[in-house]
Design a protein around this motif. Structure first.
Motif, PDB file in Angstrom:
ATOM      1  N   ASP A   1       6.469   2.645  -5.389  1.00 56.56           N
ATOM      2  CA  ASP A   1       7.447   4.161  -5.349  1.00 56.56           C
ATOM      3  C   ASP A   1       6.087   4.799  -6.126  1.00 56.56           C
ATOM      4  N   GLU A   2       6.421   5.912  -6.889  1.00 56.30           N
ATOM      5  CA  GLU A   2       5.655   7.095  -7.509  1.00 56.30           C
ATOM      6  C   GLU A   2       5.905   7.376  -8.106  1.00 56.30           C
TER       7      GLU A   2
ATOM      8  N   SER B   1       6.569  -4.238  -4.648  1.00 54.29           N
ATOM      9  CA  SER B   1       6.489  -2.722  -4.001  1.00 54.29           C
ATOM     10  C   SER B   1       6.172  -1.517  -4.855  1.00 54.29           C
TER      11      SER B   1
ATOM     12  N   TYR C   1       1.034  -1.259  -0.078  1.00 52.34           N
ATOM     13  CA  TYR C   1       0.210   0.005   0.037  1.00 52.34           C
ATOM     14  C   TYR C   1       0.905   0.790  -0.068  1.00 52.34           C
ATOM     15  N   PHE C   2       0.452   2.326  -0.549  1.00 54.69           N
ATOM     16  CA  PHE C   2       1.473   3.419  -1.057  1.00 54.69           C
ATOM     17  C   PHE C   2       0.050   4.250  -1.581  1.00 54.69           C
ATOM     18  N   LYS C   3       0.577   5.092  -0.530  1.00 55.97           N
ATOM     19  CA  LYS C   3      -0.590   6.639  -0.509  1.00 55.97           C
ATOM     20  C   LYS C   3      -1.773   5.863  -0.879  1.00 55.97           C
TER      21      LYS C   3
END
Length: 157
Positions: free
Chosen positions: A122-123, A120, A77-79
């Motif tokens: 990232d942006e 995983s 989970y990212f943002k």
């Protein structure tokens, strides 16, 4: 072509049921279903590229389409994103998907990638590691842009 909401509903329903068309493909939020060709170096996949376009709706309703059952092996989970990975029912199947605020963005399914065990992000990218320790990198906004690292320089665990 169906609206993104209709595609999202169909895709999320398939994901919830744990099944997906057993075709090397990347499915986008707008319903585009890209067929993917995998290039092998020895026993491992070294590259992937899209070569033909269809729609998820057409594939779903085609009586000749085989569906693979799948299970999720990991989520990240990212943002407001959920990236997930898993494996299909035919042994060498692997999948990677991305959901944003509960809406389907895309799903990649491969019948020779081997299962993806860790994920995983990232942006800019979603990273998925298969059981051969290869890292498959997908552009978040255009998952048809795939980079495969021959060996894992880092672990996603």
């Amino acid at each position: 072509m169906e609206s993104p909401k209709q595609v999202s509903k169909l895709a999320l329903n398939l994901i919830e049921r744990g099944e997906w068309p057993a075709i090397n493909s990347i499915t986008l939020q707008n319903g585009k279903f890209w067929h993917v060709r995998l290039i092998r170096e020895t026993t491992l996949v070294s590259a992937a590229y899209c070569y033909d376009e269809d729609t998820l709706e057409n594939i779903y309703h085609n009586s000749k389409t085989y569906f693979s059952s799948f299970g999720k092996n990991g989520s990240f989970y990212f943002k407001n994103f959920e990236a997930f990975c898993g494996e299909g029912s035919y042994g060498g199947d692997g999948l990677v998907g991305l959901i944003y605020e509960g809406e389907f963005l895309w799903m990649a399914f491969f019948d020779e990638s081997n299962p993806f065990e860790h994920v995983s992000m990232d942006e800019s990218f979603v990273y998925a590691e298969n059981n051969h320790k290869q890292i498959w990198r997908f552009n978040i906004h255009d998952p048809t842009q795939i980079t495969i690292s021959k060996s894992s320089l880092f672990s996603l665990k």
